[in-house]
Design a protein around this motif. Structure first.
Motif, short mmCIF file in Angstrom:
data_model
loop_
_atom_site.label_atom_id
_atom_site.label_comp_id
_atom_site.label_asym_id
_atom_site.label_seq_id
_atom_site.Cartn_x
_atom_site.Cartn_y
_atom_site.Cartn_z
N GLY A 7 39.71 100.90 -28.31
CA GLY A 7 40.01 102.11 -29.04
C GLY A 7 41.07 102.90 -28.30
N CYS A 8 42.03 103.43 -29.02
CA CYS A 8 43.09 104.23 -28.43
C CYS A 8 42.67 105.69 -28.45
CB CYS A 8 44.39 104.05 -29.20
SG CYS A 8 45.75 105.04 -28.54
N SER A 9 42.69 106.32 -27.28
CA SER A 9 42.30 107.73 -27.19
C SER A 9 43.38 108.65 -27.74
CB SER A 9 42.01 108.10 -25.72
OG SER A 9 40.91 107.36 -25.26
N ASP A 10 44.62 108.19 -27.83
CA ASP A 10 45.71 109.04 -28.31
C ASP A 10 45.80 109.09 -29.83
OD1 ASP A 10 46.39 109.69 -25.72
OD2 ASP A 10 47.96 108.17 -25.58
N CYS A 11 45.76 107.92 -30.50
CA CYS A 11 45.94 107.91 -31.96
C CYS A 11 44.67 107.53 -32.72
CB CYS A 11 47.09 106.98 -32.36
SG CYS A 11 46.74 105.22 -32.18
N GLY A 12 43.61 107.11 -32.00
CA GLY A 12 42.36 106.76 -32.66
C GLY A 12 42.32 105.36 -33.24
N ASN A 13 43.36 104.57 -33.04
CA ASN A 13 43.42 103.21 -33.56
C ASN A 13 42.36 102.34 -32.88
OD1 ASN A 13 44.45 100.93 -34.94
ND2 ASN A 13 45.77 100.43 -33.22
N VAL A 26 44.87 96.56 -18.84
CA VAL A 26 44.44 97.20 -20.08
C VAL A 26 45.57 97.05 -21.10
CG1 VAL A 26 43.77 99.38 -21.16
CG2 VAL A 26 43.02 98.85 -18.84
N PRO A 27 45.27 96.53 -22.30
CA PRO A 27 46.35 96.35 -23.28
C PRO A 27 46.86 97.68 -23.81
CG PRO A 27 44.24 95.90 -24.29
CD PRO A 27 43.98 96.13 -22.82
N GLU A 28 48.07 97.67 -24.32
CA GLU A 28 48.63 98.86 -24.96
C GLU A 28 48.23 98.87 -26.43
OE1 GLU A 28 52.82 98.70 -24.34
OE2 GLU A 28 52.66 99.52 -22.32
N CYS A 29 48.12 100.06 -26.99
CA CYS A 29 47.80 100.21 -28.40
C CYS A 29 48.94 99.65 -29.25
CB CYS A 29 47.58 101.69 -28.72
SG CYS A 29 47.32 102.02 -30.48
N PRO A 30 48.64 98.77 -30.21
CA PRO A 30 49.70 98.21 -31.04
C PRO A 30 50.31 99.22 -32.02
CG PRO A 30 47.57 97.39 -31.76
CD PRO A 30 47.33 98.18 -30.50
N ARG A 31 49.62 100.34 -32.26
CA ARG A 31 50.14 101.35 -33.20
C ARG A 31 51.08 102.33 -32.50
NH1 ARG A 31 45.88 104.83 -36.25
NH2 ARG A 31 45.60 102.92 -37.43
N CYS A 32 50.67 102.85 -31.32
CA CYS A 32 51.47 103.91 -30.69
C CYS A 32 51.99 103.54 -29.30
CB CYS A 32 50.67 105.20 -30.63
SG CYS A 32 49.30 105.18 -29.44
N ASP A 33 51.69 102.33 -28.82
CA ASP A 33 52.12 101.83 -27.51
C ASP A 33 51.55 102.62 -26.34
OD1 ASP A 33 53.64 99.76 -28.63
OD2 ASP A 33 55.37 101.09 -28.89
N SER A 34 50.49 103.36 -26.56
CA SER A 34 49.85 104.12 -25.49
C SER A 34 49.04 103.18 -24.60
CB SER A 34 48.91 105.17 -26.09
OG SER A 34 48.13 105.77 -25.08
N SER A 35 48.94 103.52 -23.33
CA SER A 35 48.08 102.77 -22.42
C SER A 35 46.76 103.51 -22.19
CB SER A 35 48.80 102.51 -21.09
OG SER A 35 49.14 103.74 -20.50
N ASN A 36 46.53 104.58 -22.94
CA ASN A 36 45.30 105.36 -22.86
C ASN A 36 44.26 104.71 -23.79
OD1 ASN A 36 43.47 107.32 -22.24
ND2 ASN A 36 44.48 108.94 -23.40
#
Length: 77
Positions: A7-13, A26-36
Motif C-alpha cells: 500500500g502506498c502511504s502517499d496516494c493510497g494505491n 521496497v518497491p516504488e508505487c506504480p501510480r505515483c513512483d513514491s517509495s513511501n
C-alpha cells in the motif's frame, strides 16, 4: 517467488508485486513512483469463502458480495 501486497502511504494505491524472498528493497508505487510504501496484510482462501468458510458455490459470504459462483477475497466487510 511470492507475491506481496503493498500500500502506498502517499496516494493510497494498493498493488501486488512478485518479489524474491531475499530482496530487501521496497518497491516504488506504480501510480505515483513514491517509495513511501508498506507491506499490506493479505488474505487468501482455498476452496471456500474467506468470510464464512462455506463452499463458494453453495452460499454467499457474510458480507453479501458474490460474483457469479466465486466469493470476494477479503473485501474487508
Amino acid at each position: 517467488m511470492p507475491i506481496y501486497e503493498y500500500g502506498c502511504s502517499d496516494c493510497g494505491n494498493k498493488f501486488e508485486k512478485l518479489v524474491k524472498i531475499s530482496d530487501t528493497n521496497v518497491p516504488e508505487c506504480p501510480r505515483c513512483d513514491s517509495s513511501n510504501v508498506h507491506k499490506a496484510f493479505s488474505t487468501f482462501g482455498i476452496g471456500g469463502c474467506p468470510n464464512t468458510g462455506a463452499k463458494a458455490e453453495s452460499k454467499k459470504p457474510s458480507c453479501g458480495y458474490a460474483s457469479g459462483n466465486s466469493c470476494c477475497a477479503g473485501c474487508g466487510a
